[in-house]
Design a protein around this motif. Structure first.
Motif, PDB file in Angstrom:
ATOM      1  N   ALA A 105       0.844  -1.176  -0.025  1.00 60.66           N
ATOM      2  CA  ALA A 105      -0.169   0.004  -0.029  1.00 60.66           C
ATOM      3  C   ALA A 105       0.963   1.348   0.024  1.00 60.66           C
ATOM      4  O   ALA A 105       1.865   1.375   0.893  1.00 60.66           O
ATOM      5  N   ASP A 106       0.436   2.006  -0.871  1.00 58.55           N
ATOM      6  CA  ASP A 106       1.139   3.643  -0.856  1.00 58.55           C
ATOM      7  C   ASP A 106       0.641   4.452   0.362  1.00 58.55           C
ATOM      8  O   ASP A 106      -0.699   4.856   0.274  1.00 58.55           O
ATOM      9  N   LEU A 107       1.238   4.781   1.345  1.00 60.19           N
ATOM     10  CA  LEU A 107       0.562   5.473   2.207  1.00 60.19           C
ATOM     11  C   LEU A 107       1.111   7.094   2.400  1.00 60.19           C
ATOM     12  O   LEU A 107       1.149   7.638   3.347  1.00 60.19           O
ATOM     13  N   SER A 108       1.834   7.238   1.070  1.00 61.05           N
ATOM     14  CA  SER A 108       2.315   8.592   1.065  1.00 61.05           C
ATOM     15  C   SER A 108       1.001   9.818   1.206  1.00 61.05           C
ATOM     16  O   SER A 108       1.463  10.984   1.591  1.00 61.05           O
ATOM     17  N   PHE A 164      -1.378   9.599   3.626  1.00 62.38           N
ATOM     18  CA  PHE A 164      -2.218   9.360   4.598  1.00 62.38           C
ATOM     19  C   PHE A 164      -1.583  10.473   5.588  1.00 62.38           C
ATOM     20  O   PHE A 164      -0.455  10.799   5.396  1.00 62.38           O
ATOM     21  N   ILE A 181      -8.093  -2.218   8.919  1.00 65.10           N
ATOM     22  CA  ILE A 181      -8.017  -1.192   7.720  1.00 65.10           C
ATOM     23  C   ILE A 181      -9.440  -1.185   7.124  1.00 65.10           C
ATOM     24  O   ILE A 181     -10.135  -2.164   7.004  1.00 65.10           O
ATOM     25  N   TYR A 184      -8.637   4.163   6.013  1.00 67.70           N
ATOM     26  CA  TYR A 184      -8.263   4.421   7.393  1.00 67.70           C
ATOM     27  C   TYR A 184      -7.521   3.181   7.905  1.00 67.70           C
ATOM     28  O   TYR A 184      -7.869   2.100   7.621  1.00 67.70           O
ATOM     29  N   ILE A 185      -6.358   3.381   8.746  1.00 66.71           N
ATOM     30  CA  ILE A 185      -5.682   2.606   9.480  1.00 66.71           C
ATOM     31  C   ILE A 185      -5.785   2.961  10.675  1.00 66.71           C
ATOM     32  O   ILE A 185      -5.335   4.034  11.316  1.00 66.71           O
ATOM     33  N   GLY A 190      -6.356   8.278   4.458  1.00 62.03           N
ATOM     34  CA  GLY A 190      -5.689   8.672   3.103  1.00 62.03           C
ATOM     35  C   GLY A 190      -6.945   8.314   2.050  1.00 62.03           C
ATOM     36  O   GLY A 190      -7.815   7.923   2.467  1.00 62.03           O
ATOM     37  N   ALA A 244      -5.460   2.912  -1.754  1.00 59.64           N
ATOM     38  CA  ALA A 244      -4.118   2.546  -1.224  1.00 59.64           C
ATOM     39  C   ALA A 244      -4.111   0.952  -0.958  1.00 59.64           C
ATOM     40  O   ALA A 244      -3.130   0.325  -1.291  1.00 59.64           O
TER      41      ALA A 244
END
Length: 215
Positions: free
Chosen positions: A31-34, A36, A64, A74-75, A90, A94
């Motif tokens: 997952a791309d968390l950039s 978030f 998740i 959301y995380i 985010g 993702a």
């Protein structure tokens, strides 16, 4: 651990094998968390996949979520007391939720894990069937909860167990009409009794009802 259900404040979980764990972690790490950032508590609802991560030092819950609008994910990380330790938000996309759901389903339906899937049998009739990890998760939860709440004495002569459930190295012998049971493992044998509701769930998940004699 994969969270498969909830009973009151308790999560019902199943253990993942090394292979299952690696597949899930590969998906999460991809997952791309950039995009978030820290978030306020999310609104209820949406799609969720829940896991528990346990080490020698601690246990945390990892959730998740994809919200009802489909616009955000959301995380949430929470401690054993369920209080959030961290929550970030985010853009949707993702995490691949169809893929996470497929991996979770593969864990639940696994009947070949020697440690965490099992078998159920009715010795008198010779009937035996495999129990997947979801069914074993329910059985373990209710058996172990009963033992925590009240350990009982060994049965007297003439007591008969008509259902046997094996999960990993543990063997449970169960009376299908009373809920009275034994658990035997490397530490010895303990005895307890399932509530009526718990007994119904265990027998249903074990799929042995049709092989039992009518009282």
């Amino acid at each position: 651990m994969l969270v498969v259900d909830r009973r009151g404040l308790d999560d019902i979980t199943v253990m993942t094998s090394q292979e299952e764990r690696e597949r899930i972690l590969d998906e999460l790490y991809a997952a791309d968390l950039s995009g978030f950032e820290s978030a306020s508590p999310r609104e209820a609802g949406g799609i969720v996949e829940k896991y528990k991560i346990q080490t020698d030092e601690m246990e945390v819950s990892l959730s998740i979520y994809q919200d009802m609008t489909g616009n955000y994910q959301y995380i949430t990380i929470a401690g054993p007391d369920r209080r959030p330790i961290s929550e970030i938000k985010g853009p949707a996309g993702a995490f691949d939720f169809p893929r996470l759901g497929k991996l979770a389903a593969e864990v639940r339906t696994n009947t070949e894990d020697q440690l965490y899937s099992g078998t159920a049998s009715v010795p008198e009739s010779g009937y035996e069937t495999k129990m997947n990890k979801l069914a074993c998760g329910y059985a373990l939860y209710f058996f172990e909860m009963a033992l925590r709440e009240e350990a009982m004495e060994a049965p007297g002569e003439g007591e008969i167990f008509d259902v046997q459930i094996k999960i990993g190295e543990m063997v449970y012998q169960l009376q299908s009409d009373t809920g009275y049971f034994s658990r035997t493992d490397s530490q010895g044998t303990s005895y307890g009794k399932l509530t009526e509701d718990a007994l119904l769930v265990v027998l249903t998940e074990a799929q042995v009802g049709h092989s039992l004699k009518e009282p």
